[in-house]
Write an enzyme that holds these catalytic residues in place. Structure first.
Site, PDB file in Angstrom:
ATOM      1  N   GLU A 144      33.269  27.572  58.210  1.00 59.81           N
ATOM      2  CA  GLU A 144      32.938  28.729  59.051  1.00 59.81           C
ATOM      3  C   GLU A 144      32.924  30.029  58.261  1.00 59.81           C
ATOM      4  O   GLU A 144      32.308  31.021  58.692  1.00 59.81           O
ATOM      5  CB  GLU A 144      33.921  28.826  60.228  1.00 59.81           C
ATOM      6  CG  GLU A 144      35.297  29.428  59.925  1.00 59.81           C
ATOM      7  CD  GLU A 144      36.221  28.491  59.161  1.00 59.81           C
ATOM      8  OE1 GLU A 144      37.343  28.908  58.841  1.00 59.81           O
ATOM      9  OE2 GLU A 144      35.825  27.337  58.893  1.00 59.81           O
ATOM     10  N   CYS A 156      41.507  23.437  58.155  1.00 66.28           N
ATOM     11  CA  CYS A 156      42.665  24.034  57.484  1.00 66.28           C
ATOM     12  C   CYS A 156      43.935  23.820  58.306  1.00 66.28           C
ATOM     13  O   CYS A 156      44.385  22.701  58.465  1.00 66.28           O
ATOM     14  CB  CYS A 156      42.398  25.510  57.183  1.00 66.28           C
ATOM     15  SG  CYS A 156      43.565  26.231  56.006  1.00 66.28           S
ATOM     16  N   ASP A 198      31.037  47.821  35.110  1.00 68.76           N
ATOM     17  CA  ASP A 198      31.465  49.145  34.646  1.00 68.76           C
ATOM     18  C   ASP A 198      32.374  48.999  33.433  1.00 68.76           C
ATOM     19  O   ASP A 198      33.097  48.021  33.290  1.00 68.76           O
ATOM     20  CB  ASP A 198      32.159  49.922  35.762  1.00 68.76           C
ATOM     21  CG  ASP A 198      33.427  49.252  36.236  1.00 68.76           C
ATOM     22  OD1 ASP A 198      33.432  48.032  36.411  1.00 68.76           O
ATOM     23  OD2 ASP A 198      34.431  49.958  36.427  1.00 68.76           O
ATOM     24  N   GLU A 257      36.418  56.239  37.584  1.00 64.05           N
ATOM     25  CA  GLU A 257      36.395  54.781  37.522  1.00 64.05           C
ATOM     26  C   GLU A 257      36.111  54.171  38.889  1.00 64.05           C
ATOM     27  O   GLU A 257      35.398  53.165  38.997  1.00 64.05           O
ATOM     28  CB  GLU A 257      37.715  54.250  36.973  1.00 64.05           C
ATOM     29  CG  GLU A 257      37.713  52.749  36.755  1.00 64.05           C
ATOM     30  CD  GLU A 257      39.032  52.239  36.175  1.00 64.05           C
ATOM     31  OE1 GLU A 257      38.986  51.604  35.116  1.00 64.05           O
ATOM     32  OE2 GLU A 257      40.089  52.485  36.784  1.00 64.05           O
ATOM     33  N   ASN A 289      32.827  51.822  39.485  1.00 68.46           N
ATOM     34  CA  ASN A 289      33.093  50.480  39.998  1.00 68.46           C
ATOM     35  C   ASN A 289      32.281  50.211  41.258  1.00 68.46           C
ATOM     36  O   ASN A 289      31.598  49.190  41.379  1.00 68.46           O
ATOM     37  CB  ASN A 289      34.594  50.335  40.279  1.00 68.46           C
ATOM     38  CG  ASN A 289      35.004  48.903  40.569  1.00 68.46           C
ATOM     39  OD1 ASN A 289      34.389  48.223  41.373  1.00 68.46           O
ATOM     40  ND2 ASN A 289      36.066  48.456  39.923  1.00 68.46           N
ATOM     41  N   HIS A 319      36.957  25.608  54.498  1.00 68.41           N
ATOM     42  CA  HIS A 319      36.525  26.477  55.598  1.00 68.41           C
ATOM     43  C   HIS A 319      35.001  26.614  55.659  1.00 68.41           C
ATOM     44  O   HIS A 319      34.440  27.554  55.094  1.00 68.41           O
ATOM     45  CB  HIS A 319      37.121  27.873  55.426  1.00 68.41           C
ATOM     46  CG  HIS A 319      38.574  27.986  55.744  1.00 68.41           C
ATOM     47  ND1 HIS A 319      39.043  28.281  57.000  1.00 68.41           N
ATOM     48  CD2 HIS A 319      39.660  27.855  54.962  1.00 68.41           C
ATOM     49  CE1 HIS A 319      40.371  28.338  56.984  1.00 68.41           C
ATOM     50  NE2 HIS A 319      40.777  28.080  55.751  1.00 68.41           N
ATOM     51  N   SER A 358      35.590  49.956  31.489  1.00 68.52           N
ATOM     52  CA  SER A 358      36.894  50.570  31.760  1.00 68.52           C
ATOM     53  C   SER A 358      37.896  49.966  30.800  1.00 68.52           C
ATOM     54  O   SER A 358      37.756  50.114  29.580  1.00 68.52           O
ATOM     55  CB  SER A 358      37.304  50.377  33.222  1.00 68.52           C
ATOM     56  OG  SER A 358      37.317  49.004  33.575  1.00 68.52           O
TER      57      SER A 358
END
Length: 627
Positions: free
Chosen positions: A594, A467, A208, A38, A42, A592, A210
Site C-alpha cells: 500500500e 506487517c 549539492d 546549504e 539541498n 507494504h 557540502s
C-alpha cells in the site's frame, strides 16, 4: 526529502537541512550563513519555483554566558536575520533554542574542575511546496541515456577556502579562512538556474556540494548510479601547492549536475543568464567502469575503483553496526559492497503493468451505484491505513475505516463486508510481541472470536494482513481455514528495525491478490522490527513451500532466493515473506504494497512506469475476484 501532499496528486512538499557548526569555531556569521545556504542548495533539487516559497525553521544552540559566545550568537543571528535572509526574500517564522551547551564537573581522581563547551550551532530546516514531485532530481548518475557531462556550480568562485572542513578535521587542524555566502544575489541565481533546468528536464542527476567537498559529492553520485566517473580539475584553482587538495575537498557552496551532452550549451546559457558564467565548470563525464578518476590536464592525481571508495565510505557504519546490531548481518551487508557485478534493484514483470483488470467491474459498479465494501481494520498504534484505503478505493472498492473498538462495541460487524484488511504498525507497542496483543484481543473475546471465524469461513470473502496485520493474522490461524502451514513472526535476525526497499518475487499460489503475477520480481517497502518467519521446525519450512501457500519470497539483485542480509531484511528462512491459505482467500505479508501502489511513491522505479506501480495489480486482482 520529498513527499506527495495526497495519494491522488503530484503536488507535494520538500524538506532539507543545513548546518555548518564547525565553521563557528572560526567565524560565527559565516557558520549561520552557510547553514542557510546549504539548506537552499539541498532543497533546490525539487520543483519549487520561486525562492520566496521556501520557509525556514532555526534551531539555535549555544553556551550562553561562556566568554565570547553571547557576542557570537548575536553576530550569527544578525547575519541571517537582518542581512542574508531579507536579501534573499526568505523568512524564518519559527525556531527553538538551547542555551546551555556547556557542562562542568569535578574529576574524582584528580579533584580538578573540568568542562566541555560546544561551539555555536545553527541547524536550519527548510520547507517548501513542490509543484510536481516527479521532477525531483537525485544523486543517481545515469549511464543509459546517451553521452553526458558533469558540471560543477562553484559558488565559492575558486576561493576554495578550507577552514573547518572535514579534511582539516581529519588531520586535527582547523584552518583560518572558511567558506561563506559572499553574495546573496549569486545564491539566488544558483537556485533560479537549477529550478529552470529542472522544469525543462535538463538535469539528469544532482548533488549539492557540502561535507567532504567535490570528492565526496562525485563519489557518492557514482555509488548511487553504480557508475564510473572521470573528473578534470584543471580550471578549478591555481592548482599550485595545495591547489589539487583544495579543489577536491573545499566545502564551498555549490552542486554537481549531470546533463546530456546535447543539452550542455543550453544549460550553460541558463547558468550565464543568472550570473554564474564564471562559476560553471564542465568537469567530466560518466562511464560504465568501476573506476573514479581525478586528473589535472589529463594527469591522474587521485584514482581508485568505485568499489574501493564505497567500502571505505561505509567502513565507519560497518564498525558501528557490528557493535550495535548482529555482527553477522553487518558483515554480510559490508561484504555485499564488494560485489562489482551487483546490478542493484531491478524489475522483471510477467504481466502488463498498464492493464486494469478491475475496469469492467468498476464500470458495472458505477452503473449500479454499489461497490463491494472492504473493512480497513486498525488498532491502537496501527499505521498505513490511509494508504491502504486509497489503494482499495482506486481498485473499485468502498474502503471503510473500522477500529477494533467498533467491533468490540458492536457498532460494526464483519458480516457487512466482503473484504477485511489488517494494516501495519505497532499495535499495543508490540509489548506482547509482534501482533500478539491485537490477536489476543480477538481470541480472548468470545464474541469477536466467533465473528472473525465466521468471516474467514465465508467463501465469498477475502482477507489481507500486512506487517503488523500479518503478524496479528498469523496468530489467528486457528480461526482461518487452510492456514495450517503459517509461521509466527519474531525479531529480525539483524536485531534492529528494518526500513528498506527490498526486492521480492511473487510465487505460484492460489492467492486472490497475486493472480497472474507469479514470476514477477519487483521492489517493495519493508518496515518492521519483528518480521522473521519462525516455523515450528525445519521440516515445516519445506512443508509450507511444497503446499503452494508461500506467496512471496525475498530475492537478491540477481533474482536468487536469499537468506543473506540485507537483501533478506529479517532473516526469514528461504526468503519467505508472504503466505496464503489453501484456497487463496486469506493472504499475509510483511512488506507494504500500500505504500508503493503509485509509481511516484517508490524511492526508485524504471522510467517507463507512469501512475501505477506493479503493486496496484494485487488490489485490482481482489476486485476482479469479487466480481
Amino acid at each position: 526529502a520529498v513527499t506527495t501532499a495526497a495519494l491522488d496528486t503530484y503536488h507535494g512538499e520538500a524538506m532539507s537541512l543545513g548546518e555548518r557548526t564547525p565553521i563557528a569555531l572560526l567565524n560565527y556569521g559565516a557558520s549561520a550563513r552557510m547553514a542557510v545556504g546549504e539548506s537552499i542548495t539541498n532543497i533546490a533539487a525539487s520543483d519549487i519555483g520561486e525562492l520566496k516559497r521556501i520557509k525556514m525553521s532555526a534551531n539555535w544552540m549555544a553556551a550562553a554566558g561562556h566568554p565570547g559566545e553571547d557576542a557570537g550568537l548575536y553576530e550569527a543571528v544578525k547575519a541571517i536575520g537582518e542581512e542574508l535572509c531579507p536579501a534573499l526574500g526568505l523568512t524564518i517564522p519559527v525556531g527553538k533554542d538551547s542555551m546551555s551547551m556547556k557542562t562542568q564537573w569535578q574529576d574524582e581522581a584528580s579533584n580538578e574542575d573540568k568542562s566541555v563547551t560546544s561551539p555555536l550551532s545553527l541547524v536550519i530546516t527548510a520547507f517548501a511546496r513542490v509543484e510536481d514531485v516527479r521532477n525531483t532530481a537525485t544523486p543517481q548518475l545515469s549511464t543509459d541515456k546517451g553521452e553526458s557531462e558533469l558540471i560543477l556550480l562553484d559558488l565559492g568562485n575558486k576561493q576554495n577556502r578550507m577552514g573547518a572542513s572535514c579534511l582539516a578535521q581529519v588531520y586535527n587542524e582547523l584552518g583560518t579562512s572558511t567558506p561563506d555566502v559572499d553574495d546573496a544575489k549569486t545564491l539566488k541565481g544558483f537556485f533560479d538556474s537549477v529550478q529552470t533546468l529542472i522544469r525543462d528536464g535538463k538535469v539528469m542527476a544532482y548533488h549539492d556540494r557540502s561535507d567532504g567537498g567535490l570528492f565526496s559529492t562525485v563519489t557518492e553520485m557514482a555509488f548511487a548510479g553504480k557508475a564510473g566517473v572521470n573528473v578534470e580539475l584543471a580550471g578549478l584553482s591555481s592548482l599550485g601547492g595545495d591547489g589539487v587538495t583544495a579543489a577536491l575537498f573545499n566545502e564551498e557552496l555549490g552542486a554537481v549536475i549531470q546533463v546530456k551532452s546535447t543539452d550542455k550549451a543550453a544549460v550553460l546559457a541558463v547558468l550565464a543568464e543568472n550570473g554564474l558564467a564564471t562559476m560553471s565548470h564542465v568537469i567530466g563525464s560518466v562511464n560504465n567502469e568501476d573506476k573514479v578518476s581525478f586528473t589535472v590536464n589529463g594527469n591522474v592525481v587521485l584514482e581508485n575503483t568505485r568499489t574501493h571508495y564505497r567500502t571505505v565510505w561505509a567502513e565507519t557504519t560497518f564498525k558501528m553496526q557490528s557493535l550495535r546490531d548482529n555482527p553477522e548481518c553487518a558483515q554480510q551487508e559490508h561484504d555485499a559492497k564488494f560485489d562489482v557485478n551487483d546490478k542493484g534493484l531491478n524489475v522483471e514483470l510477467t504481466f502488463d503493468i498498464n492493464e486494469d483488470v478491475a475496469a469492467p467491474f468498476i464500470a458495472k459498479s458505477a452503473s449500479t451505484g454499489v461497490k463491494p465494501r472492504v473493512a480497513i481494520l486498525r488498532e491502537q498504534g496501527v499505521n498505513s491505513h490511509v494508504e491502504m484505503a486509497a489503494a482499495f478505493n482506486r481498485a473499485g472498492f468502498e474502503a471503510i475505516d473500522v477500529h477494533m473498538s467498533d467491533l468490540q462495541e458492536a457498532r460494526m460487524n464483519l458480516a457487512d463486508f466482503t473484504g477485511l484488511v489488517a494494516c501495519g504498525g505497532f499495535s499495543y507497542g508490540d509489548v506482547l510481541g509482534a501482533g500478539e496483543g491485537w490477536a489476543k484481543s480477538i481470541l480472548f473475546n468470545e464474541m469477536l472470536s466467533e465473528e472473525f471465524k465466521t468471516f474467514f469461513h465465508r467463501e465469498n470473502t477475502f482477507s489481507l494482513g500486512v506487517c503488523n496485520g500479518c503478524q496479528m493474522m498469523s496468530n489467528l490461524r486457528s480461526l482461518i481455514p487452510g492456514a495450517d502451514h503459517w509461521p509466527r513472526f519474531v525479531t529480525n535476525k539483524s536485531e534492529r528495525f528494518e526500513a528498506r526497499f527490498s526486492l521480492v518475487e511473487i510465487q505460484e499460489s492460489d492467492s486472490v491478490f497475486f493472480a497472474g503475477m507469479a514470476g514477477s520480481r519487483m521492489p517493495i517497502a519493508v518496515s518492521h522490527g519483528e518480521g522473521r518467519a519462525e516455523f515450528t521446525q525445519a521440516s515445516a519450512v519445506n512443508a509450507a513451500l511444497e503446499s503452494g501457500t508461500v506467496a512471496m519470497r525475498y530475492v537478491d539483485n540477481s533474482g536468487e532466493f536469499t537468506e543473506t542480509y540485507p537483501a533478506n531484511p529479517n532473516g526469514s528462512p528461504e526468503g519467505i515473506t508472504s503466505l496464503t491459505t489453501n484456497d487463496g482467500r486469506v493472504t499475509i505479508m510483511m512488506p507494504h504494497p500500500e505504500r508503493v501502489f503509485r509509481a511516484v511513491t517508490n524511492s526508485w522505479h524504471p522510467d517507463e512506469w507512469k501512475e501505477d506501480s506493479p503493486w496496484m495489480r494485487m488490489f485490482r486482482n481482489a476486485r476482479k475476484w469479487v466480481g
